[in-house]
Write an enzyme that holds these catalytic residues in place. Structure first.
Site, PDB file in Angstrom:
ATOM      1  N   SER A  82       0.855  -1.345   0.122  1.00 58.29           N
ATOM      2  CA  SER A  82       0.067  -0.011  -0.035  1.00 58.29           C
ATOM      3  C   SER A  82       0.740   1.181  -0.064  1.00 58.29           C
ATOM      4  CB  SER A  82      -0.813  -0.150   1.025  1.00 58.29           C
ATOM      5  OG  SER A  82      -0.110   0.043   2.409  1.00 58.29           O
ATOM      6  N   GLU A 113      -0.793  11.571 -10.250  1.00 60.03           N
ATOM      7  CA  GLU A 113      -1.971  10.634 -10.616  1.00 60.03           C
ATOM      8  C   GLU A 113      -3.076  10.881  -9.728  1.00 60.03           C
ATOM      9  OE1 GLU A 113      -0.648   6.828 -10.883  1.00 60.03           O
ATOM     10  OE2 GLU A 113       1.130   7.209 -11.531  1.00 60.03           O
ATOM     11  N   LYS A 115      -5.783   9.108  -7.372  1.00 63.55           N
ATOM     12  CA  LYS A 115      -5.988   7.935  -6.526  1.00 63.55           C
ATOM     13  C   LYS A 115      -7.419   7.274  -6.658  1.00 63.55           C
ATOM     14  CE  LYS A 115      -4.887   5.824  -2.034  1.00 63.55           C
ATOM     15  NZ  LYS A 115      -5.992   5.230  -1.900  1.00 63.55           N
ATOM     16  N   ASP A 117     -10.782   5.308  -6.271  1.00 61.31           N
ATOM     17  CA  ASP A 117     -11.174   4.558  -5.117  1.00 61.31           C
ATOM     18  C   ASP A 117     -12.094   3.455  -5.774  1.00 61.31           C
ATOM     19  OD1 ASP A 117     -11.798   4.282  -2.632  1.00 61.31           O
ATOM     20  OD2 ASP A 117     -13.289   5.973  -2.393  1.00 61.31           O
ATOM     21  N   TYR A 225      -2.173   1.467 -13.369  1.00 51.71           N
ATOM     22  CA  TYR A 225      -1.401   2.810 -12.815  1.00 51.71           C
ATOM     23  C   TYR A 225      -0.020   2.315 -12.509  1.00 51.71           C
ATOM     24  CZ  TYR A 225      -3.620   1.317  -8.811  1.00 51.71           C
ATOM     25  OH  TYR A 225      -4.184   0.643  -7.690  1.00 51.71           O
ATOM     26  N   LYS A 288       4.586   9.748  -7.659  1.00 51.58           N
ATOM     27  CA  LYS A 288       5.506   8.818  -7.646  1.00 51.58           C
ATOM     28  C   LYS A 288       6.936   9.309  -8.229  1.00 51.58           C
ATOM     29  CE  LYS A 288       1.944   5.293  -8.425  1.00 51.58           C
ATOM     30  NZ  LYS A 288       1.223   4.715  -9.429  1.00 51.58           N
ATOM     31  N   LYS A 312      -4.343  12.257   0.275  1.00 47.92           N
ATOM     32  CA  LYS A 312      -6.002  11.936   0.412  1.00 47.92           C
ATOM     33  C   LYS A 312      -6.916  13.203   0.633  1.00 47.92           C
ATOM     34  CE  LYS A 312      -6.577   7.822   2.638  1.00 47.92           C
ATOM     35  NZ  LYS A 312      -7.506   6.766   2.362  1.00 47.92           N
ATOM     36  N   CYS A 406     -44.102  -1.678  15.732  1.00 42.42           N
ATOM     37  CA  CYS A 406     -44.067  -1.137  14.419  1.00 42.42           C
ATOM     38  C   CYS A 406     -44.414   0.174  14.480  1.00 42.42           C
ATOM     39  CB  CYS A 406     -44.866  -1.850  13.450  1.00 42.42           C
ATOM     40  SG  CYS A 406     -45.264  -1.177  11.773  1.00 42.42           S
ATOM     41  N   CYS A 409     -48.263   0.328  12.695  1.00 38.73           N
ATOM     42  CA  CYS A 409     -49.428  -0.569  12.967  1.00 38.73           C
ATOM     43  C   CYS A 409     -49.275  -0.956  14.557  1.00 38.73           C
ATOM     44  CB  CYS A 409     -49.630  -1.724  12.156  1.00 38.73           C
ATOM     45  SG  CYS A 409     -48.574  -2.930  12.534  1.00 38.73           S
ATOM     46  N   CYS A 424     -41.486  -6.053  10.871  1.00 36.67           N
ATOM     47  CA  CYS A 424     -42.914  -5.942  11.368  1.00 36.67           C
ATOM     48  C   CYS A 424     -43.459  -7.358  10.761  1.00 36.67           C
ATOM     49  CB  CYS A 424     -43.592  -4.649  10.983  1.00 36.67           C
ATOM     50  SG  CYS A 424     -45.274  -4.805  11.341  1.00 36.67           S
ATOM     51  N   CYS A 430     -50.681  -4.078   7.854  1.00 35.80           N
ATOM     52  CA  CYS A 430     -49.647  -3.077   8.309  1.00 35.80           C
ATOM     53  C   CYS A 430     -49.594  -2.302   6.923  1.00 35.80           C
ATOM     54  CB  CYS A 430     -48.047  -3.339   8.487  1.00 35.80           C
ATOM     55  SG  CYS A 430     -46.997  -2.076   8.832  1.00 35.80           S
TER      56      CYS A 430
HETATM   57  S1  IVH Z   1       0.308   2.875  -6.705  1.00 33.30           S
HETATM   58  C1  IVH Z   1       3.752   0.682  -4.784  1.00 33.30           C
HETATM   59  N1  IVH Z   1      -1.417   4.647  -8.064  1.00 33.30           N
HETATM   60  O1  IVH Z   1      -4.326   3.014  -3.678  1.00 33.30           O
HETATM   61  C2  IVH Z   1       2.558   1.519  -5.491  1.00 33.30           C
HETATM   62  N2  IVH Z   1      -2.233   3.066  -6.191  1.00 33.30           N
HETATM   63  O2  IVH Z   1      -2.735   2.431  -0.861  1.00 33.30           O
HETATM   64  C3  IVH Z   1       1.321   0.734  -5.374  1.00 33.30           C
HETATM   65  N3  IVH Z   1      -4.534   3.306  -5.968  1.00 33.30           N
HETATM   66  O3  IVH Z   1      -3.628  -0.438  -2.989  1.00 33.30           O
HETATM   67  C4  IVH Z   1      -0.017   1.626  -5.782  1.00 33.30           C
HETATM   68  N4  IVH Z   1      -5.110   4.882  -7.288  1.00 33.30           N
HETATM   69  O4  IVH Z   1      -5.419   0.134  -4.773  1.00 33.30           O
HETATM   70  C5  IVH Z   1      -1.093   3.637  -7.005  1.00 33.30           C
HETATM   71  N5  IVH Z   1      -2.843   5.965  -9.239  1.00 33.30           N
HETATM   72  C6  IVH Z   1      -2.635   5.090  -8.140  1.00 33.30           C
HETATM   73  C7  IVH Z   1      -3.572   4.478  -7.484  1.00 33.30           C
HETATM   74  C8  IVH Z   1      -3.551   3.419  -6.560  1.00 33.30           C
HETATM   75  C9  IVH Z   1      -5.213   4.028  -6.240  1.00 33.30           C
HETATM   76  C10 IVH Z   1      -5.123   2.355  -4.737  1.00 33.30           C
HETATM   77  C11 IVH Z   1      -4.317   0.964  -4.772  1.00 33.30           C
HETATM   78  C12 IVH Z   1      -3.517   0.792  -3.845  1.00 33.30           C
HETATM   79  C13 IVH Z   1      -3.802   2.018  -2.690  1.00 33.30           C
HETATM   80  C14 IVH Z   1      -2.568   2.617  -2.027  1.00 33.30           C
END
Ligand code: IVH
Length: 674
Positions: A82, A113, A115, A117, A225, A288, A312, A406, A409, A424, A430
């Site tokens: 992560s 980039e 992120k 969800d 990504y 990155k 975030k 309920c 009723c 219920c 009802c």
């Molecule tokens: S890079 C080693 N790039 O966010 C790098 N992750 O906590 C690996 N995610 O589990 C992840 N958008 O599911 C990367 N543009 C993005 C992303 C991304 C979403 C998620 C991914 C990962 C979590 C990171």
């Protein structure tokens, strides 16, 4: 080359290209109609020439109803880590500074980039073909979900262009776009199924489904990504991702090279608001280090790379006062607690109500009267209460508990063991349950009675004109005109709608009855397997579970529904008014339940009927046709030239092989009997 094989390849190539144009580039170059036409042609060729069928064919994207048998687990070749994360711009700046200090005297380019969800995925390609898709799991090992992933149209099954490594992994995020998420939740609300709280849960839930056809229907998408492998084309992340884009992957346009801390900060402030316009949910940004050599130098901590960080977005949250908690009764008697709030502005909309879901969630929050509550709208479409500001609580404010009776009723509520919901049990006395069922009955996907909505149902009920769905068919224009706002024309529209509903098919009539747990799909299966309401009503739970996809819970529910005299009376009255209580004769000729619960594989070529005809015969007789032999196969309907691999597998598993004459004879005997 065999001209058939050549045509199959042409079609495959063209369909892959059009899928890419449509789902990745958002720029289709042919009509849906022409696309479907080509797809049908390919399907037909593959069926006639199973020797040329390819598991990665574009025809495989629609999935199948065949339940997958759980998911195999595999170790990731490289663990899926992560990212370290922060909510602070200053900490992102510090991250950039740290990277620079770790690489003295070097230029450091950062890639910014979105992120996404959703839920992360690892795709493995060999020789330009998708060979495996694995979920993140615990980061070390994940579930193999290739069959589900193949239904995602934006993921290339075969790569385009040139320059891809012979073997590589690409990682990304599977997402359910907002539109698809909202549509799915609307359907679920309608069927009184629990809603998904956000697109992330919906995406990961969908990816783990056992029914690929349903996965295909829900409309997942994927953004990639991260490219991994020993022979990547470039020495930096950005160029590798652009190469991946040229091979057909969806790589977000938001991916940008940033050369200074100022550019990083600008990127953040731009996307902080621009992300709200995106078609998919994002929960932040990722930064990155671009150079792979620099990434290697910076290395990893135990949990995450030192060369990347996630920023975030703050979940939008507001504090507002609770006015009261209401308890609302649904069509199936489920009681939902709802927090009614002093109106508050959140992410551009005014929020007045938020679901408290169920008793357990409500207790967890420990809400007292007039509490100040935190309402959040993160990736969620439905605002949720995430906490209480207890510092603002009046010392003597009483705690709020779930109701015992309920709210409509007064009947004492019940909660079945292992279930989250209080219910219920007064199903037939009802009012919100009764009106809820009538609303369902007239709905578009049930009897589709034009002109009647929620309000009209309530008015008709209040005026004493209806007490159940069958009463609708006794209404006269004069009755309807008693309702405020109803004139001759609106009355006639409803009467016409009621008349038209007499042509609505039996499967939709079953769905319209509001049998608990019987949704649209189950209703269809029941209609096909039983062909008439009389057969259905006479079935035991045991007989019902023999029908494909009907489990004990649904079976019990059906049996107890028909055990109620009220329901039987309604059905008899509806029958009297002319509703379709069986499938039409034309359809019923040569049909039976002879093959109910049987799974049949068709193999080879036949003399008396085509493969498609045999498929239909199997289905018309209550059976299920599947493509490959497994332990679940009951028998194989074999023609000439059954493939040697199939023959071997069948004999290994001891599955009977029946020829077409035997098969037709078997059905004939049965149809004479019945
Ligand atoms: S890079 C080693 N790039 O966010 C790098 N992750 O906590 C690996 N995610 O589990 C992840 N958008 O599911 C990367 N543009 C993005 C992303 C991304 C979403 C998620 C991914 C990962 C979590 C990171």
């Amino acid at each position: 080359m065999d001209p058939v094989k050549q045509r199959i390849e042409e079609l495959t190539e063209a369909l892959n290209r059009h899928n890419h144009n449509y789902y990745v580039l958002n720029a289709p170059t042919i009509s849906d109609h022409d696309f479907d036409h080509m797809l049908k042609e390919l399907e037909a060729l593959e069926k006639e020439h199973p020797e040329y069928a390819d598991p990665l064919s574009p025809t495989q994207r629609v999935g199948s109803d065949l339940a997958l048998k759980g998911f195999e687990q595999v170790l990731h070749e490289r663990p899926m880590l992560s990212l370290g994360n922060t909510y602070s711009v200053a900490e992102v700046d510090e991250f950039v500074q740290r990277c620079r200090e770790g690489l003295p005297g070097e230029e450091v380019t950062i890639v910014g980039e979105l992120k996404f969800d959703g839920t992360s995925i690892s795709l493995l390609y060999e020789e330009g073909r998708l060979v495996r898709a694995v979920t993140r799991g615990d980061g070390e090992k994940g579930d193999v979900v290739t069959e589900n992933v193949k239904t995602i149209r934006s993921i290339p099954l075969r790569l385009q262009g040139t320059g891809w490594p012979r073997r590589f992994e690409i990682r990304g995020e599977i997402v359910l776009p907002w539109k698809a998420f909202e549509k799915l939740n609307e359907e679920r609300a309608f069927n009184e199924e629990p809603l998904f709280a956000n697109p992330r849960n919906a995406a990961s839930g969908t990816l783990k489904m056992q029914n690929t056809a349903e996965v295909a229907r829900r409309g997942l998408d994927a953004y990639l990504y991260y490219l991994l492998g020993d022979e990547l084309p470039f020495d930096n992340h950005y160029d590798n991702m652009m190469a991946a884009r040229s091979w057909g992957f969806k790589v977000s346009d938001a991916m940008t090279k940033l050369h200074s801390i100022e550019e990083v900060d600008q990127y953040i402030s731009h996307w902080d608001s621009a992300r709200k316009e995106l078609p998919v949910a994002t929960d932040g940004l990722v930064f990155k280090v671009n150079s792979l050599r620099q990434q290697l130098n910076l290395g990893f901590t135990a949990k995450s790379p030192r060369w990347a960080i996630a920023y975030k977005f703050a979940a939008e949250r507001a504090l507002t006062r609770l006015r009261f908690v209401s308890f609302e009764v649904g069509r199936s008697g489920i009681i939902t607690p709802v927090a009614n709030l002093e109106p508050v502005l959140l992410s551009g909309t005014i929020v007045k109500r938020a679901s408290l879901h169920n008793d357990d969630i409500m207790q967890g929050l420990d809400i007292h009267e007039s509490d100040m509550l935190y309402v959040e709208k993160g990736g969620e479409i439905i605002p949720k209460i995430t906490g209480v500001d207890t510092s603002q609580r009046e010392p003597d404010a009483p705690a709020i508990h779930f109701c015992h009776n309920c709210p409509s009723c007064g009947t004492k509520l019940i909660r079945a063991e292992g279930e989250a919901a209080w219910i219920c049990p007064n199903k037939y006395g009802c009012i919100p349950q009764i009106t809820g069922r009538v609303e369902h009955f007239v709905g578009r996907r049930m009897m589709n009675i034009d002109g009647i909505g929620e309000e009209t149902v309530a008015d008709l009920f209040q005026a004493g004109l209806i007490h159940d769905a069958a009463d609708l068919y006794t209404l006269t224009a004069a009755d309807l005109m008693l309702i405020p706002g109803f004139g001759q024309r609106s009355a006639e529209r409803i009467l016409q709608g009621l008349k038209d509903s007499l042509n609505v098919g039996f499967e939709r009539v079953i769905y319209a009855l509001s049998i608990p747990f019987v949704g649209e799909t189950v209703a269809k299966k029941l209609a096909r397997a039983t062909r008439s309401i009389d057969t259905l009503m006479a079935m035991t739970a045991e007989q019902l579970t023999a029908i494909d996809d009907i489990g004990p819970r649904i079976a019990e529910s059906i049996v107890s529904f028909f055990a109620e005299p009220v329901n039987r009376q309604i059905i008899e009255r509806l029958r009297g008014y002319g509703l379709q209580m069986e499938l039409p004769e034309s359809d019923a000729a040569n049909t039976s339940t002879r093959l109910a619960g049987k799974t049949v594989v068709i193999s080879g070529t036949f003399a008396r009927h085509s493969r498609d005809e045999y498929k239909k015969i199997i289905e018309d007789n209550g059976g299920k046709n599947t493509g490959s032999i497994s332990k679940k196969t009951d028998f194989i309907l074999a023609g000439d030239n059954m493939g040697p691999a199939k023959l071997e597998k069948a004999s290994k598993l001891g599955i009977p092989i029946i020829n077409e004459n035997e098969f037709l004879e078997m059905l004939e005997n049965n149809n004479n009997q019945s």
